[in-house]
Design an enzyme around this catalytic site. Structure first.
Site, PDB file in Angstrom:
ATOM      1  N   CYS A   1       3.251 -11.412  19.190  1.00 62.79           N
ATOM      2  CA  CYS A   1       2.279 -10.909  18.201  1.00 62.79           C
ATOM      3  C   CYS A   1       2.754 -11.343  16.817  1.00 62.79           C
ATOM      4  O   CYS A   1       3.846 -10.949  16.387  1.00 62.79           O
ATOM      5  CB  CYS A   1       2.168  -9.385  18.248  1.00 62.79           C
ATOM      6  SG  CYS A   1       1.229  -8.735  16.848  1.00 62.79           S
TER       7      CYS A   1
ATOM      8  N   HIS B   1       0.860  -1.190   0.000  1.00 62.66           N
ATOM      9  CA  HIS B   1       0.000   0.000   0.000  1.00 62.66           C
ATOM     10  C   HIS B   1       0.898   1.243   0.000  1.00 62.66           C
ATOM     11  O   HIS B   1       2.132   1.116  -0.024  1.00 62.66           O
ATOM     12  CB  HIS B   1      -0.991  -0.026   1.158  1.00 62.66           C
ATOM     13  CG  HIS B   1      -0.379  -0.073   2.536  1.00 62.66           C
ATOM     14  ND1 HIS B   1       0.456   0.904   3.019  1.00 62.66           N
ATOM     15  CD2 HIS B   1      -0.484  -0.989   3.533  1.00 62.66           C
ATOM     16  CE1 HIS B   1       0.826   0.615   4.251  1.00 62.66           C
ATOM     17  NE2 HIS B   1       0.285  -0.547   4.585  1.00 62.66           N
TER      18      HIS B   1
ATOM     19  N   LYS C   1      -2.436   4.545  11.736  1.00 66.14           N
ATOM     20  CA  LYS C   1      -1.489   4.080  10.734  1.00 66.14           C
ATOM     21  C   LYS C   1      -2.241   3.326   9.649  1.00 66.14           C
ATOM     22  O   LYS C   1      -3.017   2.416   9.942  1.00 66.14           O
ATOM     23  CB  LYS C   1      -0.475   3.159  11.406  1.00 66.14           C
ATOM     24  CG  LYS C   1       0.568   2.580  10.470  1.00 66.14           C
ATOM     25  CD  LYS C   1       1.569   1.733  11.251  1.00 66.14           C
ATOM     26  CE  LYS C   1       2.554   1.048  10.342  1.00 66.14           C
ATOM     27  NZ  LYS C   1       2.646  -0.391  10.531  1.00 66.14           N
TER      28      LYS C   1
ATOM     29  N   HIS D   1      -1.467  -3.879  16.279  1.00 69.48           N
ATOM     30  CA  HIS D   1      -2.367  -4.607  15.380  1.00 69.48           C
ATOM     31  C   HIS D   1      -3.798  -4.753  15.883  1.00 69.48           C
ATOM     32  O   HIS D   1      -4.671  -5.202  15.136  1.00 69.48           O
ATOM     33  CB  HIS D   1      -1.787  -5.993  15.055  1.00 69.48           C
ATOM     34  CG  HIS D   1      -0.636  -5.924  14.113  1.00 69.48           C
ATOM     35  ND1 HIS D   1       0.660  -5.763  14.536  1.00 69.48           N
ATOM     36  CD2 HIS D   1      -0.599  -5.945  12.761  1.00 69.48           C
ATOM     37  CE1 HIS D   1       1.455  -5.693  13.482  1.00 69.48           C
ATOM     38  NE2 HIS D   1       0.721  -5.804  12.395  1.00 69.48           N
TER      39      HIS D   1
ATOM     40  N   CYS E   1       3.242  -8.390  14.286  1.00 70.10           N
ATOM     41  CA  CYS E   1       4.541  -7.702  14.432  1.00 70.10           C
ATOM     42  C   CYS E   1       5.691  -8.689  14.291  1.00 70.10           C
ATOM     43  O   CYS E   1       6.836  -8.262  14.139  1.00 70.10           O
ATOM     44  CB  CYS E   1       4.687  -7.070  15.811  1.00 70.10           C
ATOM     45  SG  CYS E   1       3.533  -5.774  16.203  1.00 70.10           S
TER      46      CYS E   1
ATOM     47  N   LYS F   1      -3.049  -2.656   5.842  1.00 70.71           N
ATOM     48  CA  LYS F   1      -3.888  -3.610   5.127  1.00 70.71           C
ATOM     49  C   LYS F   1      -4.746  -4.390   6.112  1.00 70.71           C
ATOM     50  O   LYS F   1      -5.909  -4.667   5.855  1.00 70.71           O
ATOM     51  CB  LYS F   1      -2.992  -4.583   4.350  1.00 70.71           C
ATOM     52  CG  LYS F   1      -2.704  -4.091   2.962  1.00 70.71           C
ATOM     53  CD  LYS F   1      -3.866  -4.433   2.052  1.00 70.71           C
ATOM     54  CE  LYS F   1      -3.669  -3.770   0.707  1.00 70.71           C
ATOM     55  NZ  LYS F   1      -4.798  -4.002  -0.187  1.00 70.71           N
TER      56      LYS F   1
ATOM     57  N   CYS G   1      -2.375  -6.684  20.868  1.00 75.11           N
ATOM     58  CA  CYS G   1      -1.202  -5.876  20.529  1.00 75.11           C
ATOM     59  C   CYS G   1      -1.673  -4.455  20.234  1.00 75.11           C
ATOM     60  O   CYS G   1      -2.647  -4.261  19.511  1.00 75.11           O
ATOM     61  CB  CYS G   1      -0.530  -6.500  19.298  1.00 75.11           C
ATOM     62  SG  CYS G   1       0.552  -5.377  18.419  1.00 75.11           S
TER      63      CYS G   1
ATOM     64  N   HIS H   1       3.981   1.570   2.387  1.00 73.00           N
ATOM     65  CA  HIS H   1       5.221   0.900   1.970  1.00 73.00           C
ATOM     66  C   HIS H   1       5.906   1.709   0.866  1.00 73.00           C
ATOM     67  O   HIS H   1       7.123   1.868   0.848  1.00 73.00           O
ATOM     68  CB  HIS H   1       4.928  -0.505   1.427  1.00 73.00           C
ATOM     69  CG  HIS H   1       4.167  -1.371   2.373  1.00 73.00           C
ATOM     70  ND1 HIS H   1       2.939  -1.897   2.069  1.00 73.00           N
ATOM     71  CD2 HIS H   1       4.456  -1.791   3.627  1.00 73.00           C
ATOM     72  CE1 HIS H   1       2.513  -2.619   3.091  1.00 73.00           C
ATOM     73  NE2 HIS H   1       3.402  -2.567   4.050  1.00 73.00           N
TER      74      HIS H   1
HETATM   75  N1  MSP Z   1       9.513  -7.119   7.403  1.00 75.62           N
HETATM   76  C1  MSP Z   1       9.596  -6.059   8.347  1.00 75.62           C
HETATM   77  C2  MSP Z   1      10.869  -5.268   8.158  1.00 75.62           C
HETATM   78  C3  MSP Z   1      12.131  -6.040   8.228  1.00 75.62           C
HETATM   79  S1  MSP Z   1      13.510  -5.047   7.938  1.00 75.62           S
HETATM   80  C4  MSP Z   1      14.811  -5.992   8.372  1.00 75.62           C
HETATM   81  C5  MSP Z   1       8.388  -5.132   8.184  1.00 75.62           C
HETATM   82  N2  MSP Z   1       7.762  -5.182   7.025  1.00 75.62           N
HETATM   83  S2  MSP Z   1       6.451  -4.364   6.670  1.00 75.62           S
HETATM   84  O1  MSP Z   1       6.129  -4.788   5.333  1.00 75.62           O
HETATM   85  O2  MSP Z   1       5.453  -4.552   7.657  1.00 75.62           O
HETATM   86  O3  MSP Z   1       6.795  -2.861   6.724  1.00 75.62           O
HETATM   87  C6  MSP Z   1       7.793  -2.322   5.948  1.00 75.62           C
HETATM   88  C7  MSP Z   1       7.873  -0.823   6.077  1.00 75.62           C
HETATM   89  O4  MSP Z   1       6.653  -0.206   5.679  1.00 75.62           O
HETATM   90  C8  MSP Z   1       8.156  -0.348   7.501  1.00 75.62           C
HETATM   91  O5  MSP Z   1       9.169   0.647   7.463  1.00 75.62           O
HETATM   92  C9  MSP Z   1       6.863   0.280   7.914  1.00 75.62           C
HETATM   93  O6  MSP Z   1       7.071   1.312   8.837  1.00 75.62           O
HETATM   94  C10 MSP Z   1       6.363   0.821   6.587  1.00 75.62           C
HETATM   95  N3  MSP Z   1       4.955   1.106   6.652  1.00 75.62           N
HETATM   96  C11 MSP Z   1       3.915   0.235   6.786  1.00 75.62           C
HETATM   97  N4  MSP Z   1       2.760   0.946   6.922  1.00 75.62           N
HETATM   98  C12 MSP Z   1       3.046   2.272   6.894  1.00 75.62           C
HETATM   99  C13 MSP Z   1       2.307   3.451   6.952  1.00 75.62           C
HETATM  100  N5  MSP Z   1       1.000   3.461   7.099  1.00 75.62           N
HETATM  101  N6  MSP Z   1       2.975   4.624   6.821  1.00 75.62           N
HETATM  102  C14 MSP Z   1       4.323   4.681   6.615  1.00 75.62           C
HETATM  103  N7  MSP Z   1       5.051   3.594   6.568  1.00 75.62           N
HETATM  104  C15 MSP Z   1       4.450   2.384   6.747  1.00 75.62           C
HETATM  105  O7  MSP Z   1       8.104  -4.376   9.105  1.00 75.62           O
END
Ligand code: MSP
Length: 522
Positions: free
Chosen positions: A135, A26, A311, A164, A138, A314, A161, A29
């Site tokens: 969790c 989304h 935040k 989540h 997380c 998904k 959590c 990311h």
């Molecule tokens: N797999 C772990 C990271 C491992 S790094 C060694 C993870 N993955 S994630 O897919 O959940 O998230 C990846 C990144 O997307 C994180 O930096 C997270 O903060 C970012 N974001 C996820 N949702 C977000 C928002 N709503 N806003 C900004 N960034 C967001 O965590």
């Protein structure tokens, strides 16, 4: 503010987090990706020996459960999501990564095994009993502080959590533990001696407080499922997914396999969301210290994209797919919008109204029209030949100031500030055209020299803008650079001295608008 690199071949290795493949991306990311991409492109354009890594995090319970729920194997699920969603994301938002690592790749799994065995041999790992909360969202062991009891809804009366809003699980397993507590003082010294190690200050303070409360050892293996990298001395355990994932930053640049590459690249700058700053600023440096490796150059925790004050996620069904925006506005506008509208390091809300308004006023009217008007006037009054004349000092002075200030802002991870600074040049040039009125000067042959100077100055200013904006607006500036007739490609132009570019002899009209009008769907 950190010192500017004195040599232009300074190594600059930058990473995004690796993304969980349980679901499709989304715009949250995508935000992490574009911010990192802009920093990487800026450094490349500065001449630094730049390396930009991104990738996917494919082990652990979350992915395993998603695959099972979809009647497939975790490997098949990950393969499908990487190809259908995560790699295409990089195209959608124009990401210039040099490498893409998947934690299921052989190169990663082998190097993780080497790292873990070293820690084991050196006495940093012991076996024990873990009892506590976990969790899966997380993929994190939780303390009571991280949880809350819900009063209503599906999970009434359960501990959920805080991130989540889903129930945690109670684990009781024999695990291997990493003696992280032994690194508490070294970590505190690190934060103290290198105040830039964790940024921004809000995240740094949180991390320091967290470590000051005392560090526990970390459970680094799981034995109740097998989707992960096997613990080398005990194949009834797989490596804890975060321990595996964090190592991607070194396994991708040759740790345990290619010493020369590793020496050249490591240490990295990590751009992460603030929700995962603790993993990167506490666990990760402790792991590196244990292995006798350098800690990262910096960990920057950016804010969240919020929807309804929460935040975007998904799992809470608030995710917006990046192509919903790029299909209409294009990838450059996507990149510009999120990086200019949100202070890098703070949370920000996305709205379609704000996006449309900024697209129209800043990109289309502010920058796009300026460029097309100036090129059109050079075409009309000088047949496209850029007059050879001295430039207006007042504008050149602004070009220099903006070039220097934007570079300094990038060094301080203030991407929004860099853009605001560059927009001072956009505004200055628009004002210059409004005040100088080239179309009036063109009416009188006596003003011909002044007309030549005004348009040559404006062309120079626009070229400087193209160079400075190339990291953020790669497609638009490429088009503009071609119309300006600049040498080479825009992303080859040294960004630290953008204001000194040598100018061009002839322009050609833009074939289409840099930022076309968006037809409202209503
Ligand atoms: N797999 C772990 C990271 C491992 S790094 C060694 C993870 N993955 S994630 O897919 O959940 O998230 C990846 C990144 O997307 C994180 O930096 C997270 O903060 C970012 N974001 C996820 N949702 C977000 C928002 N709503 N806003 C900004 N960034 C967001 O965590």
């Amino acid at each position: 503010m950190p010192a500017r690199p004195s040599a232009h071949d300074a190594a600059f290795y930058i990473t995004t987090p690796i993304f969980y493949v349980n679901d499709v991306p989304h715009i949250g990311h995508a935000y992490t990706e574009v911010a990192t991409d802009v920093l990487a492109r800026w450094h490349r354009q500065r001449g630094d020996d730049t390396w930009f890594l991104t990738g996917t995090d494919e082990h652990g319970q979350k992915i395993l459960r998603t695959a099972v729920a979809n009647d497939t194997s975790p490997q098949a699920w990950a393969d499908a999501l990487v190809e259908s969603a995560w790699k295409p994301l990089l195209e959608t938002i124009d990401i210039s990564n040099d490498d893409f690592i998947r934690t299921t790749e052989e190169r990663h799994e082998q190097a993780v095994t080497i790292f873990l065995q070293k820690l084991y041999d050196d006495g940093h790992i012991y076996s024990g009993e873990y009892e506590g909360y976990y969790c899966v969202g997380c993929e994190e062991y939780k303390q009571l502080d991280d949880l809350m009891e819900t009063a209503d809804g599906d999970y009434a009366g359960q501990l959920v959590c805080k991130i989540h809003s889903r129930p945690v699980e109670i684990l009781k397993e024999k695990n291997y533990f990493f003696r992280m507590s032994a690194f508490e003082q070294q970590l505190l010294d690190l934060y103290e001696n290198r105040p830039d190690f964790v940024q921004p200050a809000s995240v740094r303070n949180e991390i320091v407080q967290f470590v000051k409360q005392g560090l526990a050892d970390l459970s680094i293996s799981r034995s109740s499922f097998d989707w992960g990298i096997k613990v080398p001395w005990d194949d009834s355990h797989v490596v804890y997914v975060w321990f595996d994932a964090l190592l991607n930053y070194v396994t991708a640049v040759g740790y345990g396999a290619d010493d020369e590459q590793f020496e050249r690249r490591w240490p990295a700058v990590h751009i992460v969301g603030k929700d995962i700053a603790r993993f990167h600023a506490v666990i990760w440096p402790a792991m590196l210290l244990a292995a006798g490796l350098d800690v990262p150059k910096a960990v920057f925790g950016h804010g969240w994209l919020l929807v309804g004050g929460e935040k975007m996620s998904k799992s809470k069904l608030t995710g917006i797919a990046p192509n919903e925006i790029t299909d209409t506005f294009g990838s450059d506008a996507f990149r510009y919008y999120f990086l200019s509208a949100i202070t890098f390091g703070q949370d920000g809300s996305f709205s379609w109204e704000d996006l449309s308004a900024r697209y129209q006023s800043e990109l289309a009217n502010g920058f796009g029209n300026l460029a097309s008007r100036v090129i059109a006037m050079v075409t009309k009054y000088f047949d496209g030949a850029v007059p050879t004349t001295t430039l207006d000092e007042a504008i050149v002075t602004i070009e220099k100031r903006v070039t220097d200030a934007a570079g300094a802002a990038i060094d301080a991870f203030a991407i929004d500030k860099a853009l605001a600074t560059i927009w001072e040049l956009v505004d200055a040039l628009n004002l210059y055209i409004t005040e100088q009125q080239p179309w009036v000067l063109a009416k009188d042959e006596a003003d011909r020299d002044r007309l030549a100077q005004v348009l040559a100055t404006a062309v120079h200013g626009i070229g400087t803008l193209a160079i400075l904006l190339a990291p953020v607006l790669p497609k638009t500036t490429t088009k503009l650079w071609a119309a300006l007739g600049g040498d080479g490609t825009v992303d080859q132009q040294p960004i630290d001295t953008a204001w000194q570019w040598k100018g061009t002899s002839a322009v050609t009209p833009l074939v289409s608008s840099l930022f076309p009008r968006i037809e409202s769907s209503e």
